[in-house]
Scaffold this motif. Structure first.
Motif, mmCIF file in Angstrom:
data_model
loop_
_atom_site.group_PDB
_atom_site.id
_atom_site.type_symbol
_atom_site.label_atom_id
_atom_site.label_comp_id
_atom_site.label_asym_id
_atom_site.label_seq_id
_atom_site.Cartn_x
_atom_site.Cartn_y
_atom_site.Cartn_z
ATOM 1 N N ASN A 119 0.673 -1.323 0.109
ATOM 2 C CA ASN A 119 0.221 0.188 0.666
ATOM 3 C C ASN A 119 0.874 1.293 0.269
ATOM 4 O OD1 ASN A 119 -2.277 1.510 -0.017
ATOM 5 N ND2 ASN A 119 -3.068 0.786 2.220
ATOM 6 N N HIS A 120 1.367 1.549 -0.890
ATOM 7 C CA HIS A 120 2.434 2.777 -1.003
ATOM 8 C C HIS A 120 2.606 3.077 -2.611
ATOM 9 C CE1 HIS A 120 5.844 5.180 -0.177
ATOM 10 N NE2 HIS A 120 6.124 5.275 -1.741
ATOM 11 N N ARG A 121 2.002 4.412 -2.844
ATOM 12 C CA ARG A 121 1.472 4.661 -4.000
ATOM 13 C C ARG A 121 1.319 3.735 -5.132
ATOM 14 N NH1 ARG A 121 4.185 9.862 -5.331
ATOM 15 N NH2 ARG A 121 4.041 9.151 -7.170
ATOM 16 N N SER A 122 1.747 3.459 -5.926
ATOM 17 C CA SER A 122 1.602 1.970 -7.443
ATOM 18 C C SER A 122 1.475 1.015 -6.818
ATOM 19 C CB SER A 122 2.024 2.405 -8.853
ATOM 20 O OG SER A 122 3.349 2.085 -8.439
ATOM 21 N N PHE A 123 2.063 0.771 -5.636
ATOM 22 C CA PHE A 123 2.077 -1.026 -4.858
ATOM 23 C C PHE A 123 0.305 -0.865 -4.100
ATOM 24 C CE2 PHE A 123 5.818 -0.509 -6.329
ATOM 25 C CZ PHE A 123 6.022 -1.408 -7.084
ATOM 26 N N ARG A 124 -0.351 -1.941 -4.483
ATOM 27 C CA ARG A 124 -1.519 -2.250 -4.228
ATOM 28 C C ARG A 124 -0.863 -3.090 -3.112
ATOM 29 N NH1 ARG A 124 -6.677 -3.275 -7.205
ATOM 30 N NH2 ARG A 124 -4.809 -4.877 -7.673
ATOM 31 N N ASP A 125 -1.027 -4.196 -3.128
ATOM 32 C CA ASP A 125 -0.595 -5.467 -2.590
ATOM 33 C C ASP A 125 1.166 -5.342 -2.299
ATOM 34 O OD1 ASP A 125 -2.866 -5.910 -3.324
ATOM 35 O OD2 ASP A 125 -2.212 -6.990 -5.273
#
Length: 443
Positions: free
Chosen positions: A9-15
């Protein structure tokens, strides 16, 4: 050194994704058989806007939180974070960051979970005998301590003044009894972990480095100068040497360059530098020998290479990890290969510094002088799916071809993914729709 980094859950990284620096192949260099081993170099490749920078940015954000959170506390103000915002449900969920480190030959695991209001969870474990031992665990404002945490009364006092938006690791480093260097005979997991984050560095704004460079800063060691000159010579920019002078007659330069042995020496050194500021000059090869030119006479590319060389020298001296986003923006692939070789060399890198970089230069996936620039387990890819979420995966997920593997060609052909999905039709339509430009002939 960094063994692995997990984040979610950091910028474009959801998983949650993991950048694993543990060697896959047995021919990786291992200096201490009893200590955890890690790669010295890792490169992350992908298309523009795929999430490469966000991958490194997640680790940089974790470092910033560790180093700055106790100083950035504002009453009544929550945390500033960057969750995945394309999905409202994900943007309200906490962000998570975890590192596995090898410190003084012992594995440590540190991590935390944050949301917009503050720190929800935080923990630190270490494995001195191969078994996990708790240093501390935090659930909101509730703390639990391990047997080897140190003086519990002191830690409880520091925990009591730790703000909801601050990390305990940051607060204990500020108010605890920290030490400048690690002591293998007396490990202190809290301070040793904090020190790793403190030393980890990103490529900084070249302006500050050039200002220091113009005053002779950054060349206080023979090793630092040798490294920078080596990079400049490899770059074939015409520079064959560099000289640091300390005055019109260069008197006292040997004394100024010698190690300070006490407070009196340091005071005298500072006074001498103020009286005669060092000047850096570069020897360029000309038709009639060498000519000395100043920093202002160097090209922009040479100045960028100088600043990168200075920062690399600082990282190699400290044994820290170095993060470089878009390394191809400053270096030719041959120079990048030279930089990689420095981090792999036991002579140039005796303290085990690591280089983690992003790039979309496919040449780095190939060979130079019949040698691989990067090993298979040193190559990672990032790509973005149809929902705008990035994923991170290693080249080792793909089996090498028996007859040989041209990684550069296979990557550009899309065999590994992580390449842009270009539409020639849309490009042509955009050009056709632009209309005539003023002064341009029309049929």
């Amino acid at each position: 050194m960094l063994l692995s980094f997990r984040f979610a859950n950091h910028r474009s990284f959801r998983d949650e994704h993991q950048l694993n620096l543990t060697p896959v192949y047995s021919d990786a260099i291992q200096t201490d058989e009893s200590a955890p081993n890690a790669l010295q170099v890792v490169g992350v490749f992908g298309a523009n806007a795929s999430g490469k920078s966000n991958c490194l940015g997640a680790l940089a954000s974790m470092r910033e939180m560790v180093v700055e959170s106790d100083r950035a506390v504002e009453p009544g103000v929550g945390l500033s974070r960057e969750p995945f915002r394309l999905d409202p449900e994900s943007s309200s969920q906490p962000s998570r960051y975890v590192v596995d480190l090898a410190l003084a030959g012992v594995r440590h695991t540190y991590g935390f979970q944050i949301d917009d209001d503050g720190v929800r969870e935080e923990w630190l474990y270490h494995y001195p005998l191969g078994r996990r031992r708790r240093v501390f665990e935090r659930d909101g404002d509730v703390f639990a301590w391990g047997e080897e945490s140190g003086r519990r009364s002191d830690l409880e006092q520091i925990a009591g003044i730790t703000a909801p938006t601050a990390l305990f690791l940051s607060t204990v480093a500020r108010f605890g009894h920290s030490r400048p260097d690690p002591d293998p005979t007396n490990p202190q997991p809290l301070h040793d972990t904090y020190r790793w984050f403190l030393l980890t560095g990103q490529r900084a704004d070249p302006g500050a480095w050039l200002t220091a460079l113009d005053g002779g800063g950054g060349f206080d060691t023979v090793e630092g100068r040798r490294l920078v000159v080596g990079l400049l010579q490899a770059a074939d920019v015409g520079i064959v040497d560099m000289v640091v002078s300390f005055g019109p007659d260069d008197e006292g330069s040997a004394w100024l360059e010698s190690p300070a042995r006490g407070m009196r020496d340091r005071v005298r050194r500072a006074a001498a530098r103020a009286l005669h500021p060092p000047r850096v000059q570069f020897a360029h090869q000309g038709p009639h020998g060498t000519a000395m030119l100043g920093l202002q006479d160097q090209s922009t590319g040479t100045q960028r290479l100088l600043t990168l060389g200075l920062q690399t020298a600082a990282m190699l001296r400290s044994g820290a990890s170095m993060l470089i986003d878009e390394i191809d923006a400053s270096l030719h692939p041959i120079l990048t290969a030279k930089l990689i070789s420095l981090f792999r060399s036991p002579e140039a890198n005796p303290l085990g510094s690591q280089l983690i970089f992003t790039s979309h230069d496919a040449a780095l996936l190939g060979t130079l002088d019949a040698e691989e620039i990067l090993r298979r387990d040193e190559i990672w890819f990032v790509e973005k799916d149809d929902e705008g979420a990035s994923s991170l995966f290693p080249l080792t997920d793909f089996k090498p071809r028996k007859e040989g593997e041209n990684r550069q060609r296979r990557y550009l052909n899309g065999n590994y993914g992580a390449v842009p999905d270009l539409s020639t039709y849309l490009f042509e339509q955009a050009l056709a729709a632009r209309g005539p430009v003023d002064g341009e002939a029309t049929d």
